[in-house]
Design an enzyme around this catalytic site. Structure first.
Site, mmCIF file in Angstrom:
data_model
loop_
_atom_site.group_PDB
_atom_site.id
_atom_site.type_symbol
_atom_site.label_atom_id
_atom_site.label_comp_id
_atom_site.label_asym_id
_atom_site.label_seq_id
_atom_site.Cartn_x
_atom_site.Cartn_y
_atom_site.Cartn_z
ATOM 1 C CG ASP A 1 -1.864 -1.142 1.276
ATOM 2 O OD1 ASP A 1 -2.250 -1.622 0.193
ATOM 3 O OD2 ASP A 1 -2.209 -1.586 2.389
ATOM 4 C CE LYS A 2 -0.093 8.597 -0.717
ATOM 5 N NZ LYS A 2 -1.161 9.624 -0.867
#
Length: 356
Positions: A166-167
């Site tokens: 994820d970011k």
């Protein structure tokens, strides 16, 4: 690979016109190959779990209009998917053209050879272009790094990222430079032979020092940006997370998580499912004070902790796999980033002072 998974259908399914009787050129917008162990389920329900920006009603409309296909043939919403079915969503317009442009973005490369590279991704860097993030991603940075490699085309899905994080998760990722490397590495991820360990800070004190969380993960029908553990064993994708307590810090616990499968938001969803959301995980409720006292000093302390680590406290610490060319066992580890290190130090100091 048994499944090619795309998180987002970029074009909306609004304003759908039925496919006419005459010849009409259709463009593929989404493709997925059904898992071998999938039990029969309606195709509209199956696709609803996999398309972020679509409602089940819009998927049904698309099927009625002839745009949803199984094995190349249009099917209706009540079609029951079978193992290894090739499902596609077609549209009468091409996908948004979003070629990956090389961009000069710093990379922390921990290993590189002719076949692959291993990158330590910082928190805040989007991995792959998608809805709202078409530039400034890790993929753009890799394209710049490999811009002089004539055999590496960043727009060719046969090379590039083998997996994602994820970011706002930091840590290790492997990138394939060649099609053979991507195929070989991809099979290792699919067959669960890779070694991946994550460090996370979670709310609350876990009862046991070791545990296993098992539960199918699917889209949350109440919030399409969230995943959730399904109560129906026929819905969602099988997921298993093992955890080990590294340190107990009063109202939070520092844990190591080992992934047996790799599903979207898996650790974040599984830890929330057992009542221990990741610290400062806004999407899953960890950005609230879930454990502790009502004293104003404690509330201010937690607020300071949120500022110190302004994202979910999750780091992909280790990554192991077999080299696709040499057969050598490769293993990499990365240190905790500064924000998580400082966060832990704050909690240690708080607990230490409280126990005086």
């Amino acid at each position: 690979m048994a499944e090619e998974y795309i998180d987002e259908l970029e074009d909306s399914l609004d304003d759908i016109e039925p496919v006419g009787d005459g010849p009409q050129e259709l463009y593929e917008h989404f493709r997925v190959v059904v898992d071998k162990g999938q039990s029969p389920v309606r195709i509209d329900k199956y696709l609803f779990e996999r398309l972020v920006n679509s409602s089940r009603n819009r998927i049904q409309q698309a099927a009625d209009a002839g745009y949803v296909m199984a094995n190349g043939k249009p099917v209706k919403s009540n079609y029951k998917v079978k193992p290894l079915d090739v499902l596609t969503v077609m549209m009468d317009r091409p996908r948004y053209n979003n070629d990956i442009i090389p961009e000069e973005i710093p990379l922390d490369i921990v290993y590189e050879d002719d076949d692959l590279l291993v990158v330590n991704k910082p928190a805040g860097l989007v991995v792959h272009p998608g809805c709202g993030n078409y530039h400034g991603t890790l993929v753009n940075a890799i394209a710049w790094h490999l811009r002089d490699n004539p055999d590496y085309d960043p727009n060719d899905p046969a090379v590039g990222l083998v997996h994602r994080i994820d970011k706002d998760t930091s840590g290790l990722l492997v990138v394939a430079k060649t099609p053979d490397a991507k195929t070989h590495l991809g099979l290792q991820f699919y067959n669960k032979t890779t070694q991946r360990k994550y460090n996370a800070l979670v709310w609350g004190l876990l009862d046991a020092d070791n545990g296993t969380i098992e539960g199918n993960i699917t889209r949350n029908p109440k919030d399409r940006l969230q995943m959730a553990v399904s109560t129906d064993p026929a819905i969602g994708k099988h997921a298993v997370t093992h955890y080990h307590v590294l340190e107990r810090l009063g109202y939070v616990t520092f844990v190591e998580c080992v992934l047996e499968t790799g599903r979207t938001h898996q650790i974040r969803v599984h830890m929330k499912h057992i009542g221990h959301p990741l610290f400062n995980d806004e999407r899953y409720g960890g950005n609230e004070i879930l454990k502790g006292t009502h004293f104003s000093k404690y509330k201010q302390f937690v607020a300071n902790c949120f500022e110190t680590c302004p994202r979910q406290a999750l780091h992909a610490k280790t990554l192991g796999f077999v080299h696709p060319r040499t057969g050598e066992q490769m293993f990499f580890t990365s240190e905790l980033p500064d924000d998580m290190t400082l966060l832990l130090e704050k909690w240690r100091a708080y607990i230490g002072n409280r126990e005086l």
